[in-house]
Motif scaffolding. Structure first.
Motif, PDB file in Angstrom:
ATOM      1  N   MET A   1       9.331  -6.643 -12.252  1.00 19.64           N
ATOM      2  CA  MET A   1       9.467  -5.501 -11.347  1.00 19.64           C
ATOM      3  C   MET A   1      10.710  -5.622 -10.474  1.00 19.64           C
ATOM      4  SD  MET A   1       5.645  -4.385 -10.104  1.00 19.64           S
ATOM      5  CE  MET A   1       5.102  -6.014  -9.615  1.00 19.64           C
ATOM      6  N   ARG A   2      11.014  -6.826 -10.052  1.00 24.48           N
ATOM      7  CA  ARG A   2      12.218  -7.007  -9.223  1.00 24.48           C
ATOM      8  C   ARG A   2      13.474  -6.663 -10.023  1.00 24.48           C
ATOM      9  NH1 ARG A   2      14.161  -9.011  -4.463  1.00 24.48           N
ATOM     10  NH2 ARG A   2      16.030 -10.307  -4.582  1.00 24.48           N
TER      11      ARG A   2
ATOM     12  N   GLY B   1       9.070  -0.545 -14.792  1.00 25.00           N
ATOM     13  CA  GLY B   1       8.786  -1.351 -13.616  1.00 25.00           C
ATOM     14  C   GLY B   1       7.958  -0.685 -12.545  1.00 25.00           C
ATOM     15  N   ARG B   2       7.473   0.541 -12.786  1.00 20.93           N
ATOM     16  CA  ARG B   2       6.606   1.218 -11.805  1.00 20.93           C
ATOM     17  C   ARG B   2       5.158   1.044 -12.248  1.00 20.93           C
ATOM     18  NH1 ARG B   2       4.573   6.767 -11.050  1.00 20.93           N
ATOM     19  NH2 ARG B   2       4.346   7.200  -8.816  1.00 20.93           N
TER      20      ARG B   2
ATOM     21  N   SER C   1      11.744  -2.533  -8.291  1.00 32.75           N
ATOM     22  CA  SER C   1      10.453  -2.105  -7.749  1.00 32.75           C
ATOM     23  C   SER C   1       9.926  -3.054  -6.681  1.00 32.75           C
ATOM     24  CB  SER C   1       9.423  -1.990  -8.880  1.00 32.75           C
ATOM     25  OG  SER C   1       9.822  -1.014  -9.818  1.00 32.75           O
TER      26      SER C   1
ATOM     27  N   ALA D   1       3.216  -4.956  -5.904  1.00 32.19           N
ATOM     28  CA  ALA D   1       4.135  -3.999  -5.297  1.00 32.19           C
ATOM     29  C   ALA D   1       3.677  -3.599  -3.894  1.00 32.19           C
ATOM     30  CB  ALA D   1       4.272  -2.761  -6.182  1.00 32.19           C
TER      31      ALA D   1
ATOM     32  N   ARG E   1       6.511   4.270  -5.344  1.00 29.03           N
ATOM     33  CA  ARG E   1       6.633   2.926  -5.913  1.00 29.03           C
ATOM     34  C   ARG E   1       5.489   2.559  -6.849  1.00 29.03           C
ATOM     35  NH1 ARG E   1       9.399  -0.365  -1.992  1.00 29.03           N
ATOM     36  NH2 ARG E   1       8.704  -2.205  -3.125  1.00 29.03           N
ATOM     37  N   VAL E   2       4.342   3.216  -6.667  1.00 29.08           N
ATOM     38  CA  VAL E   2       3.141   2.873  -7.434  1.00 29.08           C
ATOM     39  C   VAL E   2       2.477   4.166  -7.888  1.00 29.08           C
ATOM     40  CG1 VAL E   2       0.937   1.640  -7.402  1.00 29.08           C
ATOM     41  CG2 VAL E   2       2.815   0.820  -5.994  1.00 29.08           C
TER      42      VAL E   2
END
Length: 309
Positions: A174-175, A106-107, A179, A119, A85-86
């Motif tokens: 991000m949503r 979005g990552r 993410s 995140a 995710r990151v």
């Protein structure tokens, strides 16, 4: 430890007379009220001794320094699956930039820029209500510092919430990419409150000691994180801990470190000490101006740079 205390006293003395102290953060109104004529430094050693100078007993908003602790907490829950995710790369951009986030779908580039920390807050929130997640973060930091008086400055949290449009934009973005899984207001509630935790230099240095001791609390023997994970967190701090000023900090100080716009910096001398410094005035990229200079002087005089004396 006489030499170390002498060095800290010398650093604090020079900081007290400094004319160019940087500029306090103004985009969070509560931080804009902080007196810039303050400076504190604390060094926590593995034997439990904490040496201090200046305003080391004055609480301040740790802001993004909290990201070190939330990353440690989230890795404890998820392990290396967190990295799906990151990312783990330096950003080269401002801490609240949205440009890179769009380019990389979005990552977030790393867990220490705002998008990455948001995140991580989303991951900590899994299975919790926001209040429970916030409580878990505070309890973890109190455990690390062995100090139950550590608290959230609710005025700062409220100020961040009222002026957090940029962070809300990052979270919504991000949503949209999937993410972030939880409602944006829940995630931001956790994020704003973790940034509003108030600590002294003494408490912060003590809380970071596990990263100087291969993941272990040297006073209790408890393994906070595995040794390999502590090394990797330190590596990310070295590469990414000062946003687009991370290379300059590594060049000047030579230690893993994490800054916050409240003027605090947590730095780690692996195997030697955990260091916290605070001065509210920031440089052009949002890092404590006097804090960075103090750490540069400390590592030079003590020979603590990870790159050699």
């Amino acid at each position: 430890m006489t030499k170390l205390q002498d060095v800290l006293d010398e650093i604090a003395g020079e900081a007290a007379g400094a004319s160019d102290r940087g500029v306090v953060a103004h985009y969070i109104p509560e931080l804009a009220k902080v007196d810039p004529n303050q400076f504190g430094i604390a060094v926590a050693l593995p034997d439990g001794e904490v040496l201090t100078a200046g305003d080391a007993a004055t609480p301040f908003s740790i802001q993004s320094v909290s990201k070190v602790f939330t990353l440690s907490l989230a890795l404890g829950k998820l392990g290396d699956s967190l990295w799906a995710r990151v990312g783990r790369e330096p950003s080269g951009n401002a801490f609240n930039s949205i440009v890179q986030l769009e380019q990389e779908k979005g990552r977030p580039r790393n867990p220490f820029i705002n998008a990455g920390a948001i995140a991580v807050a989303d991951l900590i929130l899994s299975g919790h209500q926001p209040r429970e997640a916030i409580g878990e973060i505070v309890r973890f930091i109190r455990y690390l510092a062995d100090d139950d008086t550590i608290r959230i400055d609710e005025r700062v949290a409220r100020s961040e919430t009222e002026h957090g449009d940029r962070n809300a934009s990052l979270a919504h973005f991000m949503r949209a990419f999937g993410s972030i899984e939880h409602p944006v207001d829940h995630v931001l509630g956790v994020y704003f409150h973790q940034c509003a935790i108030a600590m002294t230099c003494h408490q912060l240095a003590r809380a970071g000691l596990y990263l100087a001791s291969q993941g272990q609390n040297p006073l209790t023997g408890a393994q906070v994180v595995p040794a390999q994970r502590a090394r990797r967190i330190n590596a990310i701090m070295l590469m990414c801990g000062h946003y687009d000023g991370s290379g300059e900090f590594a060049y000047r100080v030579g230690l893993p470190g994490k800054s916050g716009v409240g003027g605090g910096i947590l730095a780690i001398a692996p195997g030697i000490a955990s260091i916290a410094v605070w001065s509210p005035g920031l440089d052009l990229v949002g890092n404590s101006k006097l804090g960075t200079a103090a750490l540069e002087q400390l590592t030079r005089q003590m020979g603590w740079s990870v790159f050699g004396a």
